[in-house]
Design a protein around this motif. Structure first.
Motif, mmCIF file in Angstrom:
data_model
loop_
_atom_site.group_PDB
_atom_site.id
_atom_site.type_symbol
_atom_site.label_atom_id
_atom_site.label_comp_id
_atom_site.label_asym_id
_atom_site.label_seq_id
_atom_site.Cartn_x
_atom_site.Cartn_y
_atom_site.Cartn_z
ATOM 1 N N GLY A 8 0.827 -1.207 0.000
ATOM 2 C CA GLY A 8 0.000 0.000 0.000
ATOM 3 C C GLY A 8 0.853 1.246 0.000
ATOM 4 O O GLY A 8 1.752 1.387 0.828
ATOM 5 N N ALA A 12 0.157 6.361 4.758
ATOM 6 C CA ALA A 12 0.602 5.442 5.820
ATOM 7 C C ALA A 12 1.771 4.576 5.339
ATOM 8 O O ALA A 12 2.781 4.417 6.037
ATOM 9 N N GLY A 13 1.642 4.009 4.145
ATOM 10 C CA GLY A 13 2.693 3.140 3.616
ATOM 11 C C GLY A 13 4.010 3.889 3.469
ATOM 12 O O GLY A 13 5.081 3.389 3.847
ATOM 13 N N ILE A 41 -5.483 5.837 -3.754
ATOM 14 C CA ILE A 41 -5.394 6.145 -2.323
ATOM 15 C C ILE A 41 -6.697 6.833 -1.911
ATOM 16 O O ILE A 41 -7.474 7.265 -2.765
ATOM 17 N N ILE A 42 -6.918 6.958 -0.592
ATOM 18 C CA ILE A 42 -8.179 7.549 -0.135
ATOM 19 C C ILE A 42 -8.279 9.028 -0.523
ATOM 20 O O ILE A 42 -9.354 9.542 -0.799
ATOM 21 N N GLY A 45 -7.389 13.412 4.255
ATOM 22 C CA GLY A 45 -6.348 13.335 5.283
ATOM 23 C C GLY A 45 -5.312 14.399 5.004
ATOM 24 O O GLY A 45 -4.156 14.104 4.707
ATOM 25 N N THR A 213 -2.990 -1.140 3.298
ATOM 26 C CA THR A 213 -3.910 -1.171 2.154
ATOM 27 C C THR A 213 -5.190 -0.388 2.421
ATOM 28 O O THR A 213 -6.200 -0.589 1.742
ATOM 29 N N PHE A 215 -8.730 0.964 4.045
ATOM 30 C CA PHE A 215 -9.877 0.294 4.679
ATOM 31 C C PHE A 215 -10.007 -1.171 4.245
ATOM 32 O O PHE A 215 -10.624 -1.974 4.946
ATOM 33 N N ARG A 216 -9.415 -1.544 3.102
ATOM 34 C CA ARG A 216 -9.486 -2.951 2.669
ATOM 35 C C ARG A 216 -8.818 -3.887 3.672
ATOM 36 O O ARG A 216 -9.214 -5.011 3.831
ATOM 37 N N TRP A 266 -15.253 20.170 7.680
ATOM 38 C CA TRP A 266 -13.908 20.737 7.840
ATOM 39 C C TRP A 266 -13.608 21.679 6.685
ATOM 40 O O TRP A 266 -14.118 21.505 5.579
ATOM 41 N N LEU A 310 -17.626 9.323 0.335
ATOM 42 C CA LEU A 310 -16.816 8.252 0.938
ATOM 43 C C LEU A 310 -17.589 7.605 2.080
ATOM 44 O O LEU A 310 -18.367 8.283 2.753
ATOM 45 N N VAL A 328 -0.889 -0.710 9.475
ATOM 46 C CA VAL A 328 -0.573 0.705 9.700
ATOM 47 C C VAL A 328 -1.557 1.552 8.891
ATOM 48 O O VAL A 328 -1.766 1.293 7.714
ATOM 49 N N ALA A 342 -4.956 10.910 12.678
ATOM 50 C CA ALA A 342 -4.683 9.616 12.043
ATOM 51 C C ALA A 342 -3.200 9.443 11.688
ATOM 52 O O ALA A 342 -2.628 8.365 11.888
ATOM 53 N N LEU A 343 -2.562 10.502 11.167
ATOM 54 C CA LEU A 343 -1.161 10.334 10.772
ATOM 55 C C LEU A 343 -0.257 10.239 11.992
ATOM 56 O O LEU A 343 0.774 9.554 11.975
HETATM 57 C C1 LIG Z 1 -13.153 11.488 5.552
HETATM 58 C C2 LIG Z 1 -11.744 11.331 6.059
HETATM 59 C C3 LIG Z 1 -11.028 12.468 6.460
HETATM 60 C C4 LIG Z 1 -9.720 12.324 6.980
HETATM 61 N N1 LIG Z 1 -9.045 13.426 7.438
HETATM 62 C C5 LIG Z 1 -7.837 13.274 8.030
HETATM 63 C C6 LIG Z 1 -7.105 14.380 8.534
HETATM 64 O O1 LIG Z 1 -7.519 15.523 8.443
HETATM 65 N N2 LIG Z 1 -5.905 14.139 9.102
HETATM 66 C C7 LIG Z 1 -5.376 12.886 9.201
HETATM 67 O O2 LIG Z 1 -4.280 12.709 9.776
HETATM 68 N N3 LIG Z 1 -6.023 11.841 8.684
HETATM 69 C C8 LIG Z 1 -7.230 11.991 8.121
HETATM 70 N N4 LIG Z 1 -7.877 10.908 7.595
HETATM 71 C C9 LIG Z 1 -7.187 9.627 7.586
HETATM 72 C C10 LIG Z 1 -6.178 9.640 6.433
HETATM 73 O O3 LIG Z 1 -6.851 9.859 5.221
HETATM 74 C C11 LIG Z 1 -5.406 8.335 6.359
HETATM 75 O O4 LIG Z 1 -4.926 7.984 7.632
HETATM 76 C C12 LIG Z 1 -4.213 8.484 5.426
HETATM 77 O O5 LIG Z 1 -4.601 9.023 4.191
HETATM 78 C C13 LIG Z 1 -3.527 7.150 5.238
HETATM 79 O O6 LIG Z 1 -4.320 6.297 4.450
HETATM 80 P P1 LIG Z 1 -3.729 4.858 4.116
HETATM 81 O O7 LIG Z 1 -2.382 5.044 3.566
HETATM 82 O O8 LIG Z 1 -3.894 4.009 5.327
HETATM 83 O O9 LIG Z 1 -4.736 4.277 3.016
HETATM 84 P P2 LIG Z 1 -4.961 4.679 1.468
HETATM 85 O O10 LIG Z 1 -4.672 6.099 1.194
HETATM 86 O O11 LIG Z 1 -6.349 4.207 1.151
HETATM 87 O O12 LIG Z 1 -3.918 3.805 0.660
HETATM 88 C C14 LIG Z 1 -4.119 2.444 0.410
HETATM 89 C C15 LIG Z 1 -3.050 1.926 -0.522
HETATM 90 O O13 LIG Z 1 -3.149 0.503 -0.580
HETATM 91 C C16 LIG Z 1 -3.050 0.082 -1.927
HETATM 92 N N5 LIG Z 1 -3.755 -1.203 -2.048
HETATM 93 C C17 LIG Z 1 -4.997 -1.525 -1.584
HETATM 94 N N6 LIG Z 1 -5.270 -2.813 -1.899
HETATM 95 C C18 LIG Z 1 -4.205 -3.308 -2.561
HETATM 96 C C19 LIG Z 1 -3.887 -4.561 -3.159
HETATM 97 N N7 LIG Z 1 -4.757 -5.605 -3.131
HETATM 98 N N8 LIG Z 1 -2.710 -4.708 -3.783
HETATM 99 C C20 LIG Z 1 -1.795 -3.678 -3.821
HETATM 100 N N9 LIG Z 1 -2.055 -2.483 -3.267
HETATM 101 C C21 LIG Z 1 -3.236 -2.286 -2.653
HETATM 102 C C22 LIG Z 1 -3.663 1.205 -2.738
HETATM 103 O O14 LIG Z 1 -3.210 1.182 -4.085
HETATM 104 C C23 LIG Z 1 -3.145 2.429 -1.963
HETATM 105 O O15 LIG Z 1 -1.861 2.753 -2.439
HETATM 106 C C24 LIG Z 1 -9.151 11.032 7.052
HETATM 107 C C25 LIG Z 1 -9.865 9.914 6.596
HETATM 108 C C26 LIG Z 1 -11.153 10.053 6.119
HETATM 109 C C27 LIG Z 1 -11.905 8.822 5.666
#
Ligand SMILES: Cc1cc2nc3c(=O)[nH]c(=O)nc-3n(C[C@H](O)[C@H](O)[C@H](O)COP(=O)(O)OP(=O)(O)OC[C@H]3O[C@@H](n4cnc5c(N)ncnc54)[C@H](O)[C@@H]3O)c2cc1C
Length: 498
Positions: A8, A12-13, A41-42, A45, A213, A215-216, A266, A310, A328, A342-343
């Motif tokens: 991912g 986070a990654g 990505i989402i 954040g 990855t 929410f998955r 926000w 979302l 993570v 979250a970060l």
């Molecule tokens: C509405 C909302 C508002 C937010 N606001 C904030 C904020 O203001 N401040 C803050 O700190 N956080 C906030 N967050 C949280 C923040 O968005 C996340 O913590 C941050 O973006 C990290 O996301 P992630 O890397 O965990 O996931 P994602 O960004 O979803 O990344 C997932 C990754 O996994 C990969 N992946 C998934 N499945 C597979 C697979 N099968 N094979 C290969 N790759 C795969 C995808 O390609 C992608 O690269 C918010 C979240 C939401 C929902």
């Protein structure tokens, strides 16, 4: 542990990749980040807290390296608007605490404590912080060399651009990158992950796996079956609708959070746009009505700007590190983004994991201790966020009435609120429960005082001269005097671009 695969490439990654590459640069470790080219990505954040600055400092990134590339602005705190109906408390500011503001804390705590005990003192938090002055005057929190106090601040940024930047930074430190979608996870007999199957011919194998990855939660929850413990009984929101709007030339260095009919919105200033989002509960309002309400709130009813919807689940996994996998980011859980924590949780998870792994000589000896520690942090953040809703005095919709009367709050929060209402020393209660390790005393005081959880004006008595020992005019003078040292936000951002 000789090889790690991080699955991912969201924020986070890439935070995990950079921290591991940095902390383990002297170990013979192969770190590869694998990301699906098909799953995005989402993309939200975009608000942070001061620990993000610490992370960037630790990995050696300067503000001039990344801020203008990521459309970033400074953040000195959050204004909460419309969360309380108590006169005088329609909005308040929660600062990131600067070193020189510590001089004003005794005045805030004194006024807040005596006001709870029925003395006619002004305990509204905002005025006790010079960060509030910076936010109001739109000044950047970068002090000149002759201003001898440490400034605490976070950032707002475009999360997609920050990911690209962090990828380049990690690759320079030896992290390898592979584009592939993982389609299967093969386990060994003992339940540990053996290897990953992909949509290409190749398989991917490592000693240890980081699941980022989103929410998955493709590895930890889906393949290893670690249970998710949701907290939807205390946090009702499960959806968001997101819009960009045009930026301000001199942006406010703060996030604004406004309570709306079924949640809150926000407003995050970037140099290229505002990021706006409405976080709401689908049990109380449908997506179309939430979008309409938010468009109206932003003055966008006649605009054709596209909205993005979302869904999310709130809670955390039972174990963040299970077998040879660490989750993570969103894959380990999510407490809604009201305090942009979250970060910070991502960093804390990775840093504590590295600490625990090192202590056990890269084995899982300290896994249990690590999992308890991270879960306690999640639960403490949850309670702080829940408190926002539980003490809101809004009763204008069923959503707010249900939030304000929710009796499912944790025992810990219940005890804290009881101590506050009784006028007890809140510092003692926070220490007794060890809650100040997560949100410090000043944050709890801002939250409870800022929403006006005090005896009403009719219930208070004048109080002695000693009770009125801090003069608010002097505090305002101090705040304004400090602010004279700082440049406008716009000017400071321009310095970074040059
Ligand atoms: C509405 C909302 C508002 C937010 N606001 C904030 C904020 O203001 N401040 C803050 O700190 N956080 C906030 N967050 C949280 C923040 O968005 C996340 O913590 C941050 O973006 C990290 O996301 P992630 O890397 O965990 O996931 P994602 O960004 O979803 O990344 C997932 C990754 O996994 C990969 N992946 C998934 N499945 C597979 C697979 N099968 N094979 C290969 N790759 C795969 C995808 O390609 C992608 O690269 C918010 C979240 C939401 C929902």
């Amino acid at each position: 542990m000789k090889s790690i695969v991080i699955l991912g490439g969201g924020t986070a990654g890439w935070i995990a990749a950079n921290l591991m590459a940095m902390h383990w640069k002297d170990k013979d470790l192969d770190i590869t980040l694998v990301e699906s080219p098909n799953i995005g990505i989402i993309g939200v954040g975009e608000g942070s807290t001061p620990p993000l600055k610490h992370f960037l400092d630790v990995i050696g990134v300067e503000e001039s390296d990344w801020m203008s590339r990521c459309d970033a602005t400074y953040k000195v705190g959050i204004t909460f608007r419309g969360w309380s109906t108590r006169p005088g408390f329609e909005e308040y500011f929660h600062p990131f605490l600067n070193q020189h503001d510590e001089a004003l804390l005794p005045a805030f705590f004194h006024n807040s404590h005596l006001r709870r005990q029925g003395v006619d003192l002004d305990g509204h938090p905002s005025q006790f912080f010079s960060a509030w002055e910076l936010a109001k005057q739109r000044l950047a929190p970068i002090a000149p060399p002759n201003f001898p106090f440490e400034m605490k601040y976070g950032y707002h940024f475009n999360s997609g651009l920050l990911g690209v930047f962090l990828r380049e930074w990690a690759e320079k430190r030896g992290v390898k990158y592979r584009a592939a979608t993982v389609t299967g996870v093969v386990l060994k007999n003992d339940g540990y992950i053996d290897y990953l199957q992909t949509d290409t011919e190749d398989t991917i194998k490592a000693d240890f796996y980081v699941d980022s990855t989103g929410f998955r939660s493709r590895l930890l929850q889906e393949a290893l079956g670690v249970p998710f413990e949701n907290c939807e009984d205390v946090l009702f929101n499960d959806s968001a609708v997101v819009f960009p709007t045009d930026p301000d030339e001199n942006p406010e260095p703060q996030t604004v959070s406004t309570a709306l009919n079924h949640g809150w919105g926000w407003k995050i200033p970037l140099t290229s746009r505002f990021g706006n989002g409405y976080v709401y509960s689908s049990k109380y309002v449908d997506d179309d009505e939430a979008e309409r309400e938010f468009r109206e709130h932003l003055g966008l009813l006649d605009s054709d700007v596209d909205a993005r919807h979302l869904n999310f689940k709130v809670g955390r996994v039972k174990e963040h590190w299970h077998k040879n996998c660490l989750a993570v980011g969103l894959s380990q859980g999510f407490i809604e983004p009201l305090e942009a924590t979250a970060l910070d949780m991502v960093q804390e998870t990775v840093v504590r994991f590295i600490e625990a792994a090192n202590k056990g000589n890269l084995t899982d000896e300290f896994r249990g201790e690590f999992n308890d520690r991270i879960s306690r942090r999640f639960d403490a953040v949850r309670d702080y966020i829940v408190c926002h809703y539980r003490i809101s005095t809004r009763t204008d919709t069923e959503y707010w009435r249900d939030c304000g009367s929710n009796d499912k709050i944790s025992r810990s929060l219940h005890e804290l609120l009881t101590a506050w209402m009784k006028g007890d020393n809140i510092t003692d209660e926070l220490e007794r429960q060890n809650l100040d390790a997560y949100f410090p005393n000043v944050s709890w005081n801002c939250l409870l005082a800022g929403k006006g959880i005090y005896p009403s004006d009719e219930q208070v008595r004048p109080g002695s001269e000693l009770a009125h020992k801090y003069k608010l005019e002097d505090i305002a003078k101090f705040r304004k005097g400090c602010a004279l040292n700082f440049n406008s936000h716009q000017e400071q951002l321009a310095v970074l671009r040059d």
